[in-house]
Design an enzyme around this catalytic site. Structure first.
Site, PDB file in Angstrom:
ATOM      1  N   LEU A 143      17.958  -1.717  -6.483  1.00 38.74           N
ATOM      2  CA  LEU A 143      18.738  -1.411  -5.380  1.00 38.74           C
ATOM      3  C   LEU A 143      18.087  -2.488  -4.486  1.00 38.74           C
ATOM      4  O   LEU A 143      18.898  -3.055  -3.612  1.00 38.74           O
ATOM      5  CB  LEU A 143      18.176  -0.337  -4.550  1.00 38.74           C
ATOM      6  CG  LEU A 143      19.230   1.148  -4.955  1.00 38.74           C
ATOM      7  CD1 LEU A 143      18.523   2.266  -4.774  1.00 38.74           C
ATOM      8  CD2 LEU A 143      20.623   0.814  -4.801  1.00 38.74           C
TER       9      LEU A 143
ATOM     10  N   THR B 230      10.713  -9.713  -0.199  1.00 40.11           N
ATOM     11  CA  THR B 230       9.327  -9.701  -1.058  1.00 40.11           C
ATOM     12  C   THR B 230       9.416  -9.034  -2.192  1.00 40.11           C
ATOM     13  O   THR B 230      10.124  -8.037  -2.398  1.00 40.11           O
ATOM     14  CB  THR B 230       8.379  -8.832  -0.012  1.00 40.11           C
ATOM     15  OG1 THR B 230       8.542  -7.628   0.108  1.00 40.11           O
ATOM     16  CG2 THR B 230       8.521  -9.504   1.350  1.00 40.11           C
TER      17      THR B 230
ATOM     18  N   SER C 189      14.447   6.553   1.023  1.00 38.75           N
ATOM     19  CA  SER C 189      14.027   7.704   0.494  1.00 38.75           C
ATOM     20  C   SER C 189      14.968   8.282  -0.535  1.00 38.75           C
ATOM     21  O   SER C 189      15.587   7.371  -1.273  1.00 38.75           O
ATOM     22  CB  SER C 189      13.958   8.862   1.766  1.00 38.75           C
ATOM     23  OG  SER C 189      13.385   9.794   1.268  1.00 38.75           O
TER      24      SER C 189
ATOM     25  N   TYR D 146       6.292  12.024  -7.616  1.00 41.01           N
ATOM     26  CA  TYR D 146       7.473  11.204  -6.899  1.00 41.01           C
ATOM     27  C   TYR D 146       7.892  11.997  -5.778  1.00 41.01           C
ATOM     28  O   TYR D 146       7.937  11.316  -4.516  1.00 41.01           O
ATOM     29  CB  TYR D 146       8.535  10.991  -7.886  1.00 41.01           C
ATOM     30  CG  TYR D 146       9.717  10.294  -7.370  1.00 41.01           C
ATOM     31  CD1 TYR D 146       9.239   9.047  -7.063  1.00 41.01           C
ATOM     32  CD2 TYR D 146      11.040  10.763  -7.117  1.00 41.01           C
ATOM     33  CE1 TYR D 146      10.573   8.108  -6.576  1.00 41.01           C
ATOM     34  CE2 TYR D 146      11.855  10.431  -6.464  1.00 41.01           C
ATOM     35  CZ  TYR D 146      11.943   8.825  -6.231  1.00 41.01           C
ATOM     36  OH  TYR D 146      12.896   8.211  -5.810  1.00 41.01           O
TER      37      TYR D 146
ATOM     38  N   LYS E 256       7.643  10.784  -1.552  1.00 51.77           N
ATOM     39  CA  LYS E 256       8.762  10.794  -0.773  1.00 51.77           C
ATOM     40  C   LYS E 256       8.908  11.870   0.431  1.00 51.77           C
ATOM     41  O   LYS E 256       9.377  11.343   1.712  1.00 51.77           O
ATOM     42  CB  LYS E 256      10.312  10.784  -1.339  1.00 51.77           C
ATOM     43  CG  LYS E 256      10.293   9.577  -2.439  1.00 51.77           C
ATOM     44  CD  LYS E 256      10.440   8.196  -1.720  1.00 51.77           C
ATOM     45  CE  LYS E 256      10.777   7.325  -2.678  1.00 51.77           C
ATOM     46  NZ  LYS E 256      11.025   5.953  -1.829  1.00 51.77           N
TER      47      LYS E 256
END
Length: 304
Positions: free
Chosen positions: A14, A32, A131, A145, A149
């Site tokens: 993404l 970055t 998110s 995980y 989040k």
């Protein structure tokens, strides 16, 4: 109006799609990545690539400071860098747990901390935290995980209230399933305990976790209710039948990138934005399950 973006984890998935879409808009990007070598194909006079391991607070601060010094102003900060960790709670090592939180939670926190004084000084800006619908609910084997989040959402909601008086917006982009490396080479796995073989089979479609050398680390099929980013296991069909949730599909990352660009153009962006085909349905399922949990308390009344 030409905008300037700062995007972490921009070398793949993404993050790469976000960077490409923003450049296509004619905007400037500071991108970055822990290893920026893979960014050469996106070479553009409006693209600045900086190396950054977001787990290191001092490096995050120095890189954000450098980005503002180079660009003058930055309009949109996108905390995208992250990965998925799979394993039952008792299967995970301390190192695996800490690295998951260092990357998905602390990384976004360090960048947000570093950007806040710059955004306050310029009196504008938008922080977008990438998110997931998994931050609304939970899924077995994805506890850390989900935890990373949920933590991201908790601090970001407070951050939004803190920065709003200074003309700065914060949005939690709750992403659905996208066809990226998230569930492939980017995913990391615990060492399996035999007691959880049945659960692994139900959730992942395999009795054992794949090895590091596997070309496809997980066989979770797209379109099933056991896709990793799905927010709650309560309503899953352990058989993995696609018919159990036909709304859940994986979309090309370009779909998510277009939604991010549209989000940045909103004059009053929301605190939470659900992005991705089927994602709205999954959030509704998770919230409905929470409502049902609370209704067992006779002293609690769910808001109309």
């Amino acid at each position: 109006m030409t905008r300037t973006w700062f995007i972490t984890g921009a070398n793949r998935g993404l993050g790469r799609a976000f960077t490409s879409a923003v450049l296509a808009e004619g905007d400037r990007v500071v991108a970055t990545a822990r290893d920026p070598k893979g960014m050469t194909e996106l070479a553009n006079d409006r693209l600045t690539v900086l190396p950054l391991d977001i787990r290191e607070r001092e490096s995050a601060i120095a890189t954000v400071d450098k980005a503002f010094a180079l660009m003058g102003t930055i309009d949109v900060i996108v905390n995208n860098a992250g990965y998925g960790l799979v394993g039952a709670v008792e299967e995970l090592t301390e190192a695996q747990i800490r690295d998951q939180m260092d990357t998905n939670f602390y990384g976004a926190l360090w960048v947000s901390q570093a950007a806040a004084p710059h955004l306050r000084a310029q009196g504008s800006g938008h922080i977008v935290q990438i998110s997931t619908v998994g931050a609304v609910g939970s899924l077995p084997l994805f506890s850390m995980y989900n935890a990373s989040k949920w933590a991201l959402e908790g601090f970001s909601a407070s951050l939004a209230d803190e920065l709003r008086p200074f003309g700065i917006s914060v949005t939690l982009a709750q992403m659905g399933g996208f066809d990226t490396d998230w569930a492939k080479s980017s995913m990391r796995f615990a060492t399996g305990i035999p007691a959880y073989e049945d659960l692994r089979t139900a959730i992942l479609g395999m009795a054992s976790y794949p090895t590091a050398s596997s070309a496809e680390p997980t066989t979770v099929p797209a379109g099933t209710p056991t896709t990793p980013d799905k927010p709650t296991s309560t309503h899953t069909d352990p058989s993995g039948s696609p018919d159990a949730n036909p709304a859940w599909i994986e979309a090309p990352p370009e779909v998510g990138a277009a939604a991010l660009v549209a989000l940045a153009k909103m004059p009053n962006p929301p605190l939470r934005k659900i992005i991705g085909p089927g994602a709205h349905h999954m959030v509704a399922i998770a919230l409905d399950q929470r409502r049902k949990d609370y209704t067992t308390d006779h002293e609690f009344t769910w808001p109309a």
